[in-house]
Design a protein around this motif. Structure first.
Motif, mmCIF file in Angstrom:
data_model
loop_
_atom_site.group_PDB
_atom_site.id
_atom_site.type_symbol
_atom_site.label_atom_id
_atom_site.label_comp_id
_atom_site.label_asym_id
_atom_site.label_seq_id
_atom_site.Cartn_x
_atom_site.Cartn_y
_atom_site.Cartn_z
ATOM 1 N N TYR A 53 51.637 65.356 20.284
ATOM 2 C CA TYR A 53 50.891 66.425 20.970
ATOM 3 C C TYR A 53 49.999 67.118 20.059
ATOM 4 O O TYR A 53 49.334 68.199 20.339
ATOM 5 N N VAL A 89 56.426 71.277 16.010
ATOM 6 C CA VAL A 89 56.984 72.691 16.357
ATOM 7 C C VAL A 89 58.319 72.856 15.357
ATOM 8 O O VAL A 89 58.554 72.219 14.813
ATOM 9 N N SER A 115 59.487 76.959 24.389
ATOM 10 C CA SER A 115 59.922 77.619 25.480
ATOM 11 C C SER A 115 61.419 76.841 25.543
ATOM 12 O O SER A 115 62.372 77.545 26.093
ATOM 13 N N LEU A 116 61.615 75.711 25.404
ATOM 14 C CA LEU A 116 62.813 75.143 25.471
ATOM 15 C C LEU A 116 63.981 75.501 24.523
ATOM 16 O O LEU A 116 65.026 75.916 24.837
ATOM 17 N N ASN A 142 65.190 69.293 21.324
ATOM 18 C CA ASN A 142 64.444 70.653 21.434
ATOM 19 C C ASN A 142 65.168 71.914 21.597
ATOM 20 O O ASN A 142 65.394 72.504 22.257
ATOM 21 N N CYS A 220 60.757 73.209 29.913
ATOM 22 C CA CYS A 220 59.482 73.158 29.172
ATOM 23 C C CYS A 220 58.358 73.872 29.866
ATOM 24 O O CYS A 220 58.084 73.419 31.041
ATOM 25 N N GLU A 221 57.767 74.867 29.340
ATOM 26 C CA GLU A 221 56.480 75.599 30.132
ATOM 27 C C GLU A 221 55.556 74.850 30.320
ATOM 28 O O GLU A 221 54.472 75.116 31.242
ATOM 29 N N VAL A 222 55.409 73.723 29.676
ATOM 30 C CA VAL A 222 54.131 72.678 30.004
ATOM 31 C C VAL A 222 54.354 71.839 31.072
ATOM 32 O O VAL A 222 53.736 71.778 32.161
ATOM 33 N N HIS A 223 55.520 71.073 31.030
ATOM 34 C CA HIS A 223 55.864 70.288 32.160
ATOM 35 C C HIS A 223 56.247 70.917 33.430
ATOM 36 O O HIS A 223 56.327 70.082 34.256
ATOM 37 N N GLU A 248 60.847 65.815 31.101
ATOM 38 C CA GLU A 248 60.788 67.401 31.082
ATOM 39 C C GLU A 248 60.008 67.672 32.465
ATOM 40 O O GLU A 248 60.028 68.945 32.570
ATOM 41 N N CYS A 307 49.981 72.512 25.243
ATOM 42 C CA CYS A 307 51.213 73.425 24.866
ATOM 43 C C CYS A 307 50.763 74.184 23.905
ATOM 44 O O CYS A 307 50.195 74.298 22.897
ATOM 45 N N HIS A 309 52.395 76.114 21.773
ATOM 46 C CA HIS A 309 53.349 76.267 20.562
ATOM 47 C C HIS A 309 52.608 75.041 19.701
ATOM 48 O O HIS A 309 52.392 75.116 18.417
HETATM 49 S S1 SF4 Z 1 55.496 70.615 25.200
HETATM 50 FE FE1 SF4 Z 1 55.803 72.786 23.866
HETATM 51 S S2 SF4 Z 1 57.049 73.993 25.420
HETATM 52 FE FE2 SF4 Z 1 57.244 71.766 26.103
HETATM 53 S S3 SF4 Z 1 59.069 71.052 24.770
HETATM 54 FE FE3 SF4 Z 1 57.217 70.477 23.878
HETATM 55 S S4 SF4 Z 1 57.015 72.262 22.130
HETATM 56 FE FE4 SF4 Z 1 58.405 72.788 23.976
#
Ligand code: SF4
Length: 350
Positions: A53, A89, A115-116, A142, A220-223, A248, A307, A309
């Motif tokens: 990512y 992260v 977020s997870l 995660n 996960c705030e993205v998925h 996710e 994301c 993060h």
């Molecule tokens: S995409 Fe970002 S918020 Fe989602 S699991 Fe990965 S690090 Fe966490």
């Protein structure tokens, strides 16, 4: 080769690969940073691990190893470089430290959370273990080190079902991703429940005893942002599109997609299939990275989903991490030893 010529060569290599995904003016500036990072990396004997990512100008240039959480965990266990700079992260950098206690592990930004991972604490896991004594605990990678330390085994999105099945028990506690739990439950034929948390502690959400997976409400705030409506709209316009969803994503999104797998499984799918076009329901830098690797393949974008993060890790921060030895990741030894047991067990399963 003189430094100026080497820097120019870096820029030309980046332009060749990234001309369709990164504007040229940005490339020129970033090439200077890349050149400097790679020079310092060699000088310090460092190794850089880059998650799928990361932004394209970083992903395609400075990492010695690229991949998803599982691949990077393996690399972290094998690497001889020191320091390890983790372009990912915090929970990933912690995993590298868990596996490499004698090495310095650097995370380029202190803001790179998740977020997870932030959805559950070690005390939450202890409460669940008291509520369901004897039931093995599987935690997604995660999570932070103290949560891993309370677990029997870790898993990634790529091996979650295999890890659950390897336990050969009727019931497992599976934490903390609600959607991954539901997707794994469907894959393994299990029924999943989600205990509710209130001020008096944990209550079962379901009085019946036919549950086989006990989950948690992490997301996960993205998925979480992708919907079946997105899929319908894209299919209406492009009926021949192959849609890939990360596990996710909500279960109904996974069910409406053509393929679901970890980020590395998605990359392999795109590389080895011949669809007219692809839509990736995952973090949008990954779409850019796959597009750069597969210039002959058409990638559709739903790219408002970056994301926040992962986005914290920039080339500037990576350079500063190497220059100033920051930010050093520490994991208390008693937590590290217990967390390592869970991570090692996962790595053995594959
Ligand atoms: S995409 Fe970002 S918020 Fe989602 S699991 Fe990965 S690090 Fe966490």
């Amino acid at each position: 080769m003189p430094i100026i010529a080497e820097a120019q060569e870096t820029y030309l290599r980046m332009r060749e690969k990234l001309k369709d995904v990164v504007p040229d003016v940005e490339l020129q500036y970033k090439a200077e940073l890349v050149f400097e990072i790679n020079r310092l990396k060699r000088q310090r004997g460092a190794v850089i691990l880059g998650h799928n990512y990361m932004e394209p100008a970083l992903y395609h240039t400075v990492p010695d190893f690229k991949g998803d959480s599982l691949e990077l965990s393996r690399r972290a266990a094998e690497t001889s470089g020191d320091p390890i700079v983790f372009c990912g992260v915090r929970f990933m950098a912690e995993t590298a430290k868990i596996l490499n206690p004698e090495k310095t592990v650097l995370l380029p930004s202190q803001e790179a959370g998740c977020s997870l991972a932030g959805s559950i604490t070690a005390e939450d896991v202890r409460q669940l273990k008291r509520r369901y004594p004897g039931v093995p605990v599987v935690t997604y990678v995660n999570t932070y080190a103290d949560v891993k330390a309370e677990s029997d085994v870790c898993c990634t999105s790529g091996n979650a079902a295999a890890v659950v099945e390897s336990l050969k028990t009727d019931t497992v506690i599976f934490l903390p991703d609600e959607y991954l739990a539901k997707n794994v439950a469907r894959e393994t034929g299990k029924h999943v429940i989600f205990p509710l948390k209130d001020t008096s502690g944990l209550r079962s959400a379901d009085a019946s005893l036919d549950y086989a997976m006990i989950g948690w409400h992490g997301k996960c705030e993205v998925h979480d942002k992708f919907s079946v409506g997105d899929i319908k709209r894209v299919r209406q316009q492009f009926p021949d599109v192959a849609i890939l969803a990360h596990p996710e994503c909500p279960p109904e999104v996974v069910a409406a997609s053509d393929f679901s797998g970890s980020t590395s499984a998605m990359i392999k799918y795109v590389e080895t299939t011949r669809a007219s076009r692809y839509l990736l329901l995952t973090e949008c830098s990954m779409g850019d990275n796959i597009a750069a690797e597969n210039p002959g393949k058409e990638m559709l974008r739903l790219c408002s989903v970056r994301c926040p993060h992962m986005n914290q890790i920039t080339l500037e921060d990576t350079l500063n991490a190497l220059k100033h030895n920051r930010y050093i990741i520490e994991v208390p030894e008693d937590i590290r030893v217990r967390a390592k047991r869970a991570v090692d067990r996962m790595l053995k399963i594959g």
